[in-house]
Design a protein around this motif. Structure first.
Motif, mmCIF file in Angstrom:
data_model
loop_
_atom_site.group_PDB
_atom_site.id
_atom_site.type_symbol
_atom_site.label_atom_id
_atom_site.label_comp_id
_atom_site.label_asym_id
_atom_site.label_seq_id
_atom_site.Cartn_x
_atom_site.Cartn_y
_atom_site.Cartn_z
ATOM 1 N N CYS A 294 0.826 -1.406 0.151
ATOM 2 C CA CYS A 294 0.048 0.161 0.029
ATOM 3 C C CYS A 294 0.512 1.312 0.015
ATOM 4 N N LEU A 295 1.972 1.240 0.823
ATOM 5 C CA LEU A 295 2.746 2.421 1.039
ATOM 6 C C LEU A 295 3.440 2.718 -0.502
ATOM 7 N N MET A 296 3.774 1.486 -1.108
ATOM 8 C CA MET A 296 4.486 1.481 -2.323
ATOM 9 C C MET A 296 3.532 2.274 -3.450
ATOM 10 N N GLU A 297 2.102 2.058 -3.334
ATOM 11 C CA GLU A 297 1.443 2.423 -4.294
ATOM 12 C C GLU A 297 0.941 3.881 -3.917
ATOM 13 N N PHE A 298 0.988 4.218 -2.705
ATOM 14 C CA PHE A 298 0.782 5.594 -2.262
ATOM 15 C C PHE A 298 1.747 6.606 -2.637
ATOM 16 N N TYR A 299 2.983 6.082 -2.352
ATOM 17 C CA TYR A 299 4.072 7.195 -2.252
ATOM 18 C C TYR A 299 5.218 6.758 -3.109
ATOM 19 N N GLY A 300 5.388 5.428 -3.709
ATOM 20 C CA GLY A 300 6.234 4.855 -4.590
ATOM 21 C C GLY A 300 7.365 4.492 -3.926
ATOM 22 N N PRO A 301 8.377 3.855 -4.616
ATOM 23 C CA PRO A 301 9.782 3.357 -4.112
ATOM 24 C C PRO A 301 10.372 4.168 -3.013
ATOM 25 N N ASP A 302 10.152 5.394 -3.057
ATOM 26 C CA ASP A 302 10.904 6.410 -2.276
ATOM 27 C C ASP A 302 10.027 7.600 -1.778
ATOM 28 N N PRO A 303 9.507 7.582 -0.734
ATOM 29 C CA PRO A 303 8.245 8.517 -0.407
ATOM 30 C C PRO A 303 8.909 9.879 -0.556
ATOM 31 N N ARG A 304 10.465 9.958 -0.251
ATOM 32 C CA ARG A 304 10.978 11.336 -0.094
ATOM 33 C C ARG A 304 10.647 12.024 -1.593
ATOM 34 N N GLU A 305 10.698 11.384 -2.477
ATOM 35 C CA GLU A 305 10.377 11.957 -3.973
ATOM 36 C C GLU A 305 8.965 12.261 -4.136
ATOM 37 N N SER A 306 7.972 11.677 -3.538
ATOM 38 C CA SER A 306 6.748 11.746 -3.794
ATOM 39 C C SER A 306 6.010 12.947 -3.248
ATOM 40 N N ARG A 307 5.338 13.636 -4.197
ATOM 41 C CA ARG A 307 4.752 14.688 -4.042
ATOM 42 C C ARG A 307 3.431 14.775 -2.973
ATOM 43 N N SER A 308 3.100 13.759 -2.700
ATOM 44 C CA SER A 308 1.871 13.170 -1.740
ATOM 45 C C SER A 308 2.196 13.032 -0.158
ATOM 46 N N PHE A 309 3.673 13.107 -0.031
ATOM 47 C CA PHE A 309 4.113 13.027 1.268
ATOM 48 C C PHE A 309 4.672 14.121 1.962
ATOM 49 N N GLY A 310 4.084 14.425 3.205
ATOM 50 C CA GLY A 310 4.628 15.635 3.682
ATOM 51 C C GLY A 310 5.786 15.623 4.586
ATOM 52 N N ARG A 311 6.318 16.512 5.446
ATOM 53 C CA ARG A 311 7.368 16.377 6.379
ATOM 54 C C ARG A 311 6.739 16.724 7.785
ATOM 55 N N MET A 312 7.607 16.300 8.788
ATOM 56 C CA MET A 312 7.302 16.797 10.110
ATOM 57 C C MET A 312 7.721 18.449 10.343
ATOM 58 N N VAL A 313 6.717 18.628 11.285
ATOM 59 C CA VAL A 313 6.873 20.438 11.401
ATOM 60 C C VAL A 313 7.974 21.056 11.919
ATOM 61 N N ASN A 314 8.818 20.478 12.769
ATOM 62 C CA ASN A 314 10.177 20.801 13.024
ATOM 63 C C ASN A 314 11.170 19.854 13.694
ATOM 64 N N LEU A 315 12.388 20.376 13.839
ATOM 65 C CA LEU A 315 13.349 19.121 14.229
ATOM 66 C C LEU A 315 13.362 18.550 15.811
ATOM 67 N N GLU A 316 12.383 19.607 16.500
ATOM 68 C CA GLU A 316 12.210 18.964 17.937
ATOM 69 C C GLU A 316 11.414 17.765 17.924
ATOM 70 N N ILE A 317 10.312 17.866 17.352
ATOM 71 C CA ILE A 317 9.439 17.110 17.163
ATOM 72 C C ILE A 317 9.823 15.674 16.256
ATOM 73 N N PHE A 318 10.539 16.063 15.299
ATOM 74 C CA PHE A 318 11.142 15.054 14.473
ATOM 75 C C PHE A 318 12.250 14.159 15.542
ATOM 76 N N SER A 319 13.031 14.962 16.155
ATOM 77 C CA SER A 319 14.218 14.076 17.105
ATOM 78 C C SER A 319 13.301 13.345 18.290
#
Length: 497
Positions: A294-319
């Motif tokens: 399913c994740l392959m269908e949604f976001y492709g083999p590398d979600p980093r390159e997908s225009r459909s996948f967001g990012r976390m809001v800041n480094l504090e929450i990411f860390s």
């Protein structure tokens, strides 16, 4: 107006917010905040918000703002959360427009006094409940859904009150956009946007509003304590661990699609997203495999390159999320962590209840999977934890769905899907133990209204009501007692007073 000088007080009420490029953006100083509250209070006391036509005009202007500046909102949320255009339009802008249009359609009905059942003593009187605006309310938005969580409660406030709105400091571009646009569309005396840091909000609350509405877990306790000092009523929509039970009797493909969307849209940053799966042992391997596909269908083999996948809001929450992830379970999907991009989509198995990922709240695209042997074990697990904001259950067995709905307690429940129950204008949304109060549709209007009990009566029937007055006589007491007994037999007609 940003000309107000900084406060002479040594207390730093408001930090300068900073964009990604590092420039300080506008900030609201304490004296200015006091002035905005004063202006809103004067406008409310003058009756500016009371007329239906004023409220409708403001709601229509809010809809117009979202329509005319759709591209600006898409751009701001893209900068703050790498949010795809689709997610911004559907789950931020359209959600708010639906609320506003629903309020426009129903406002007249909501404002009308509601008659209640009469009794023997009020047969010729009017007994009404009148929805009376509270006054000036304070709304603090969340960074998870920075437009939706600011403007959906604002719709309820506009339908009755004046308001000060404080968007999250984490989503700086969205906060600045709201600060810039709202004065062009809403009444400049009744509605104001302030820019402040979350740690400073308790001190703002102590300025004394008529109601405080707050979403997100951070500082929730401090907000409640600050509001209690001035006896200010609060609505707190706070996050929690939201369990998701997957039964052995379910459509695996559909189930996994819906769960994956709920967990990974907006990079997992949602109060309503499933926090973990309680998966029946018999279908666990199939669920994990289906998640990979399913994740392959949604976001492709590398979600980093997908225009459909967001990012976390800041480094504090990411860390924080990364640290929990590395100390919990076994990675079966994802696991690639890129700090520079705040990128961390991961599915974990072999997760224990004692693992850090299960002990703390996670706002990110991490999905732990725990095994259970049957629905009884799932219910027992859910009931051991703090009462969740949402409970989800996937099964084609209606008895399983009924049992989980009835034998667990949560702010909301949804079977065979996720999150949608929190977007419906006809359903209230709020927590049980995680926070207090609810909102959406009429429930937002009622959150920001006082239901005033009103009895409109004349001076007739004094020949009967005189029985309650001194001097108290045994004969009068006997008559009153007889009337009480009669009323109990006649289903709710109370005593003669």
């Amino acid at each position: 107006n940003m000309s107000s000088p900084p406060s002479p007080s040594p207390t730093r009420w408001f930090k300068a917010l900073r964009t990604r490029l590092g420039e300080p953006c506008l900030r609201t100083y304490p004296l200015e905040c006091v002035d905005l509250l004063r202006r809103a209070r004067i406008a409310f006391q003058a009756g500016r918000t009371l007329k239906e036509c004023f409220r409708l005009t403001q709601l229509e202007a809010l809809v117009r703002m979202l329509e005319e500046h759709e591209c600006d909102f898409v751009d701001a949320l893209g900068r703050d959360l790498h949010k795809p255009r689709f997610e911004t339009v559907v789950f931020e802008l359209i959600t708010v427009k639906n609320e506003a249009l629903h309020a426009i359609t129903n406002l007249k009905k909501w404002m009308q006094p509601q008659p209640v059942e009469k009794n023997l003593s009020t047969t010729l009187d009017e007994c009404l409940v009148i929805s009376e605006p509270l006054g000036v309310v304070f709304i603090m938005g969340s960074w998870c859904n920075p437009v939706q969580m600011c403007l959906v409660p604002l719709v309820g406030a506009i339908a009755a009150n004046c308001a000060l709105v404080s968007p999250s400091e984490y989503t700086v571009h969205t906060a600045e956009l709201l600060h810039r646009l709202i004065p062009f569309y809403l009444d400049n005396e009744c509605f104001h946007v302030i820019l402040a840091g979350i740690s400073d909000l308790p001190e703002i609350v102590e300025l004394k509003f008529d109601h405080v509405f707050f979403t997100n877990k951070e500082e929730g306790g401090k907000i409640a304590v600050a509001a209690a000092r001035t006896l200010t009523p609060v609505t707190l929509i706070l996050g929690s661990k939201n369990p998701c039970y997957v039964d052995q009797n379910c459509d695996i493909a559909t189930t996994v699609q819906r769960i994956a969307w709920a967990c990974f849209h907006n990079a997992g940053q949602s109060l309503m997203a499933p926090s973990y799966i309680l998966c029946h042992t018999d279908v666990k391997a199939r669920v994990v495999q289906a998640l990979k596909c399913c994740l392959m269908e949604f976001y492709g083999p590398d979600p980093r390159e997908s225009r459909s996948f967001g990012r976390m809001v800041n480094l504090e929450i990411f860390s924080h999320t990364r640290d929990l992830l590395w100390r919990s379970g076994k990675v079966v999907v994802g696991g690639q962590v890129t700090e520079a991009e705040k990128y961390i989509p991961t599915v974990l198995t072999e997760v224990a209840e004692s693992d850090p990922i299960m002990q703390q709240e996670v706002f990110g695209p991490v999905l732990p999977i725990l095994s259970v042997n049957d629905v009884d074990e799932a219910i027992a697990f859910i009931n051991k934890q703090e009462k969740p904001l949402c409970v989800y259950a996937y099964s084609t067995n209606s008895n399983v769905i009924s049992r989980i709905m009835q034998e667990t307690s949560s702010g909301s429940f949804c079977s065979n899907d996720c999150i949608l129950q929190s977007l419906m204008v006809a359903l209230p949304f709020g927590g049980v133990a995680c926070g207090m109060g609810s909102f959406h549709g009429r429930y937002s209007f009622e959150t920001f209204s006082h239901r005033k009990a009103s009895l409109l009566r004349g001076t007739r029937f004094e020949c009967v009501t005189y029985l309650r007055f001194p001097p108290y006589e045994d004969r009068n007491l006997s008559l009153m007692t007889w009337a009480c007994a009669l009323s109990q037999k006649s289903q709710g007609w109370c005593q003669i007073l």
